[in-house]
Design a protein around this motif. Structure first.
Motif, PDB file in Angstrom:
ATOM      1  N   ARG A  19       0.824  -1.212   0.000  1.00 23.48           N
ATOM      2  CA  ARG A  19       0.000   0.000   0.000  1.00 23.48           C
ATOM      3  C   ARG A  19       0.859   1.263   0.000  1.00 23.48           C
ATOM      4  O   ARG A  19       0.351   2.359   0.063  1.00 23.48           O
ATOM      5  CB  ARG A  19      -0.929  -0.004   1.214  1.00 23.48           C
ATOM      6  N   PHE A  80     -12.544   8.431 -10.537  1.00 24.88           N
ATOM      7  CA  PHE A  80     -12.477   9.164  -9.273  1.00 24.88           C
ATOM      8  C   PHE A  80     -13.241  10.474  -9.339  1.00 24.88           C
ATOM      9  O   PHE A  80     -13.156  11.280  -8.438  1.00 24.88           O
ATOM     10  CB  PHE A  80     -11.017   9.439  -8.894  1.00 24.88           C
ATOM     11  N   LYS A  83     -12.454  14.482  -8.012  1.00 27.00           N
ATOM     12  CA  LYS A  83     -11.641  14.520  -6.800  1.00 27.00           C
ATOM     13  C   LYS A  83     -10.151  14.402  -7.091  1.00 27.00           C
ATOM     14  O   LYS A  83      -9.331  15.006  -6.431  1.00 27.00           O
ATOM     15  CB  LYS A  83     -12.042  13.388  -5.862  1.00 27.00           C
ATOM     16  N   LEU A  86      -7.869  17.685  -7.893  1.00 26.82           N
ATOM     17  CA  LEU A  86      -7.507  18.743  -6.963  1.00 26.82           C
ATOM     18  C   LEU A  86      -6.006  18.995  -6.979  1.00 26.82           C
ATOM     19  O   LEU A  86      -5.208  18.082  -7.108  1.00 26.82           O
ATOM     20  CB  LEU A  86      -7.936  18.348  -5.548  1.00 26.82           C
ATOM     21  N   LYS A  87      -5.674  20.265  -6.841  1.00 28.33           N
ATOM     22  CA  LYS A  87      -4.254  20.630  -6.808  1.00 28.33           C
ATOM     23  C   LYS A  87      -3.982  21.407  -5.533  1.00 28.33           C
ATOM     24  O   LYS A  87      -4.861  22.065  -5.001  1.00 28.33           O
ATOM     25  CB  LYS A  87      -3.926  21.517  -8.010  1.00 28.33           C
ATOM     26  N   LEU A  88      -2.739  21.372  -5.087  1.00 29.86           N
ATOM     27  CA  LEU A  88      -2.360  22.154  -3.916  1.00 29.86           C
ATOM     28  C   LEU A  88      -2.412  23.639  -4.249  1.00 29.86           C
ATOM     29  O   LEU A  88      -2.100  24.041  -5.365  1.00 29.86           O
ATOM     30  CB  LEU A  88      -0.956  21.773  -3.464  1.00 29.86           C
ATOM     31  N   SER A  89      -2.802  24.435  -3.266  1.00 29.82           N
ATOM     32  CA  SER A  89      -2.878  25.875  -3.477  1.00 29.82           C
ATOM     33  C   SER A  89      -1.473  26.459  -3.565  1.00 29.82           C
ATOM     34  O   SER A  89      -0.487  25.821  -3.189  1.00 29.82           O
ATOM     35  CB  SER A  89      -3.634  26.536  -2.330  1.00 29.82           C
ATOM     36  N   LYS A 126      -2.525  16.154   6.210  1.00 31.88           N
ATOM     37  CA  LYS A 126      -2.466  15.383   4.967  1.00 31.88           C
ATOM     38  C   LYS A 126      -1.177  14.565   4.872  1.00 31.88           C
ATOM     39  O   LYS A 126      -0.902  13.951   3.850  1.00 31.88           O
ATOM     40  CB  LYS A 126      -2.587  16.295   3.741  1.00 31.88           C
ATOM     41  N   ARG A 149       5.518  10.676   2.279  1.00 34.23           N
ATOM     42  CA  ARG A 149       4.333  10.940   1.470  1.00 34.23           C
ATOM     43  C   ARG A 149       4.524  12.173   0.586  1.00 34.23           C
ATOM     44  O   ARG A 149       4.013  12.239  -0.532  1.00 34.23           O
ATOM     45  CB  ARG A 149       3.131  11.150   2.383  1.00 34.23           C
ATOM     46  N   TYR A 153       4.047  12.202  -3.311  1.00 26.23           N
ATOM     47  CA  TYR A 153       3.082  13.109  -3.934  1.00 26.23           C
ATOM     48  C   TYR A 153       3.697  13.842  -5.121  1.00 26.23           C
ATOM     49  O   TYR A 153       3.041  14.084  -6.127  1.00 26.23           O
ATOM     50  CB  TYR A 153       2.561  14.114  -2.898  1.00 26.23           C
TER      51      TYR A 153
ATOM     52  N   ARG B 117       0.405  13.497 -11.267  1.00 21.87           N
ATOM     53  CA  ARG B 117      -1.026  13.252 -11.279  1.00 21.87           C
ATOM     54  C   ARG B 117      -1.485  12.369 -12.436  1.00 21.87           C
ATOM     55  O   ARG B 117      -2.623  11.941 -12.490  1.00 21.87           O
ATOM     56  CB  ARG B 117      -1.800  14.568 -11.278  1.00 21.87           C
ATOM     57  N   GLN B 125      -4.864   4.332  -1.795  1.00 21.48           N
ATOM     58  CA  GLN B 125      -5.699   5.463  -2.146  1.00 21.48           C
ATOM     59  C   GLN B 125      -4.944   6.461  -3.007  1.00 21.48           C
ATOM     60  O   GLN B 125      -3.731   6.536  -2.947  1.00 21.48           O
ATOM     61  CB  GLN B 125      -6.148   6.186  -0.876  1.00 21.48           C
ATOM     62  N   VAL B 126      -5.716   7.205  -3.747  1.00 20.92           N
ATOM     63  CA  VAL B 126      -5.142   8.357  -4.417  1.00 20.92           C
ATOM     64  C   VAL B 126      -4.868   9.382  -3.331  1.00 20.92           C
ATOM     65  O   VAL B 126      -5.704   9.619  -2.462  1.00 20.92           O
ATOM     66  CB  VAL B 126      -6.137   8.929  -5.437  1.00 20.92           C
ATOM     67  N   LEU B 127      -3.682   9.954  -3.368  1.00 22.22           N
ATOM     68  CA  LEU B 127      -3.282  10.831  -2.264  1.00 22.22           C
ATOM     69  C   LEU B 127      -4.231  11.995  -2.049  1.00 22.22           C
ATOM     70  O   LEU B 127      -4.444  12.437  -0.947  1.00 22.22           O
ATOM     71  CB  LEU B 127      -1.869  11.358  -2.514  1.00 22.22           C
ATOM     72  N   THR B 128      -4.780  12.513  -3.122  1.00 23.80           N
ATOM     73  CA  THR B 128      -5.585  13.720  -2.964  1.00 23.80           C
ATOM     74  C   THR B 128      -7.016  13.410  -2.549  1.00 23.80           C
ATOM     75  O   THR B 128      -7.773  14.318  -2.281  1.00 23.80           O
ATOM     76  CB  THR B 128      -5.645  14.505  -4.279  1.00 23.80           C
ATOM     77  N   GLN B 129      -7.364  12.130  -2.505  1.00 25.36           N
ATOM     78  CA  GLN B 129      -8.781  11.812  -2.385  1.00 25.36           C
ATOM     79  C   GLN B 129      -9.461  12.407  -1.160  1.00 25.36           C
ATOM     80  O   GLN B 129     -10.566  12.921  -1.262  1.00 25.36           O
ATOM     81  CB  GLN B 129      -8.957  10.309  -2.380  1.00 25.36           C
ATOM     82  N   ASN B 130      -8.810  12.319  -0.021  1.00 26.15           N
ATOM     83  CA  ASN B 130      -9.478  12.805   1.186  1.00 26.15           C
ATOM     84  C   ASN B 130      -9.028  14.211   1.555  1.00 26.15           C
ATOM     85  O   ASN B 130      -9.204  14.640   2.663  1.00 26.15           O
ATOM     86  CB  ASN B 130      -9.174  11.867   2.352  1.00 26.15           C
ATOM     87  N   PHE B 131      -8.432  14.885   0.623  1.00 31.98           N
ATOM     88  CA  PHE B 131      -7.879  16.183   0.968  1.00 31.98           C
ATOM     89  C   PHE B 131      -8.961  17.220   1.193  1.00 31.98           C
ATOM     90  O   PHE B 131     -10.017  17.204   0.586  1.00 31.98           O
ATOM     91  CB  PHE B 131      -6.924  16.650  -0.140  1.00 31.98           C
ATOM     92  N   ASP B 132      -8.639  18.088   2.114  1.00 27.58           N
ATOM     93  CA  ASP B 132      -9.494  19.195   2.465  1.00 27.58           C
ATOM     94  C   ASP B 132      -9.568  20.166   1.289  1.00 27.58           C
ATOM     95  O   ASP B 132      -8.539  20.648   0.823  1.00 27.58           O
ATOM     96  CB  ASP B 132      -8.794  19.853   3.681  1.00 27.58           C
ATOM     97  N   PHE B 136      -6.870  23.352  -1.352  1.00 30.80           N
ATOM     98  CA  PHE B 136      -6.651  23.291  -2.794  1.00 30.80           C
ATOM     99  C   PHE B 136      -7.185  24.516  -3.492  1.00 30.80           C
ATOM    100  O   PHE B 136      -7.979  25.269  -2.964  1.00 30.80           O
ATOM    101  CB  PHE B 136      -7.297  22.027  -3.352  1.00 30.80           C
TER     102      PHE B 136
END
Lengths: 187, 246
Positions: A19, A80, A83, A86-89, A126, A149, A153, B117, B125-132, B136
């Protein structure tokens, strides 16, 4: 290269089941002998390539992980829904860049560089950064660093792979004393 | 009505200054301090006229700029050795250069993120899946919307006539109206939505309705260039939150 040895198949199975990125230490323990993981991964990758498989093994965070190939991205992103998009700000990326290069680093040092107050909690939640002890000195502020992580990422193998600081570095290095406090890392 | 939102178009005062430096092709090591101070203060004034909340860091930078400006103007005595006088701008330049370095690096990280990406781990899991979602980036921020809103308000001057009128529209109606628009076309310019409105109160309620649709993720906002047209796109998977009564 069309027949895979038993060890190759075991490693492949481990990669399917793992995993998180699989390290050679883990493989050695599972196979119960010394294995040249890098060579096996190279063999498996050329096997996947030759067989036109939709997967490949990516070196990530000091290990290896089985990933889908980029050409299947359109379908998987639909699976997916949005979802995965999404990208980091910008502020999250800036903060991560500072932490990646200056770790272990205090929040004050991050704020000094960015010129604004930084919120670190979401990045910790995160799992992209973590607390690495405290700095010696007044107030013993917390020190932050990046995690495995984080490497995963951004598709990095290790911190040595961080993007190079460009020519700016030389100009700054000439005259710039260390901003903020000196680093007295605990570790 | 007043609305307070963050100055989020720029990450902070340093980001804003670097924007001016790039736009006006200024040499970062020889900043025309009077010019940049004027630009900076003008921007803060614009924020104020938009009722935007100006974060403390922006005020702090304004005072730093003005202090440097004053120091540059002070006459120097002849006895002082010119080489020993420190340029009042030095500290600012160091801050800007240091910040710029990490800002550029953060673009690199953005590129890496984009690249990674394309790949999905076969298991896990996809890393971003549970992201707040707060962490973002939406394609457009509230600041852009507020600016667009301001443009529209300017086109709808306040009526000078007196008299009491019942307000004929409410929030849920406007939400229905917007949904109706999006049924016909999936993608509309923000300016098109509000252009057909006659009254300031209608504009305000429609804007609120739009914010509601963005909140429930029925509509996505995006913008190609700074101060460019803002596009509203209907999303396929809006969450079905109950709409509060107006």
């Amino acid at each position: 290269m069309n027949t895979l040895s038993q060890t190759h198949k075991i490693v492949q199975a481990l990669l399917f089941a793992a995993r998180e990125p699989l390290t050679s230490e883990q493989v050695n323990i599972c196979v119960q002998e010394q294995v040249d993981l890098a060579a096996i991964v190279a063999d498996l990758n050329s096997y996947f390539e030759a067989e036109n498989q939709p997967v490949w093994i990516q070196p990530l965070a000091e290990g290896y992980r089985l990933m889908t190939r980029s050409e299947y991205e359109p379908w998987i992103s639909r699976l997916f829904q949005n979802k995965g998009k999404l990208k980091l700000s910008r502020s999250a990326l800036e903060t991560l860049a500072i932490i990646a290069y200056k770790q272990p680093v205090t929040r004050v040092e991050i704020d000094t560089i960015r010129g604004v107050t930084t919120v670190l909690r979401p990045l910790i939640e995160k799992g992209l950064i973590t607390i690495n002890g405290r700095q010696d000195g007044p107030g013993r502020p917390l020190l932050y660093g990046t995690t495995a992580r984080f490497l995963e990422y951004f598709g990095l193998t290790s911190l040595r792979d961080l993007p190079r600081v460009k020519e700016l570095e030389e100009i700054v290095a000439d005259e710039k004393p260390d901003p903020g406090q000196a680093n007295h890392a605990i570790e | 009505m007043s609305y307070n939102i963050k100055l989020s178009n720029f990450e902070g005062p340093l980001d804003l200054l670097l924007f001016f430096i790039k736009r006006d092709e200024i040499n970062i090591y020889d900043i025309p301090i009077a010019h940049i101070t004027r630009e900076y203060l003008e921007y803060l004034n614009l924020m104020q006229s938009l009722n935007l909340h100006i974060a403390g860091e922006f005020i702090l930078m304004a005072s730093m700029l003005m202090r440097i400006k004053v120091q540059m103007l002070l006459p120097r005595t002849e006895t002082e050795n010119l080489n020993e006088i420190e340029d009042p701008r030095t500290e600012l330049v160091q801050m800007l250069v240091e910040y710029q370095k990490y800002r550029d690096l953060s673009h690199e990280f953005g590129r890496l993120e984009e690249e990674q990406r394309q790949f999905y781990p076969v298991n896990g899991q996809v890393l971003t899946q549970n992201f707040d979602p707060d962490l973002f980036l939406a394609d457009v921020n509230l600041f852009d919307l507020a600016l667009a809103f301001q443009k529209v308000l300017e086109a709808h001057p306040e009526r000078k006539t007196m008299g009491i009128e019942t307000i004929k529209i409410n929030l849920s109606e406007q939400i229905q109206y917007l949904r109706h628009l999006f049924e016909k076309r999936g993608r509309i310019k923000f300016i098109e939505v509000v252009r057909q409105l006659r009254d300031r109160i209608e504009v305000v309620v429609t804007f609120l309705a739009l914010l509601e649709l963005i909140r429930t993720a029925e509509v996505r906002v995006s913008q190609k260039t700074v101060f460019g047209d803002i596009w509203l796109t209907k999303t396929k998977h809006g969450y079905e939150y109950p709409i509060p009564n107006a």
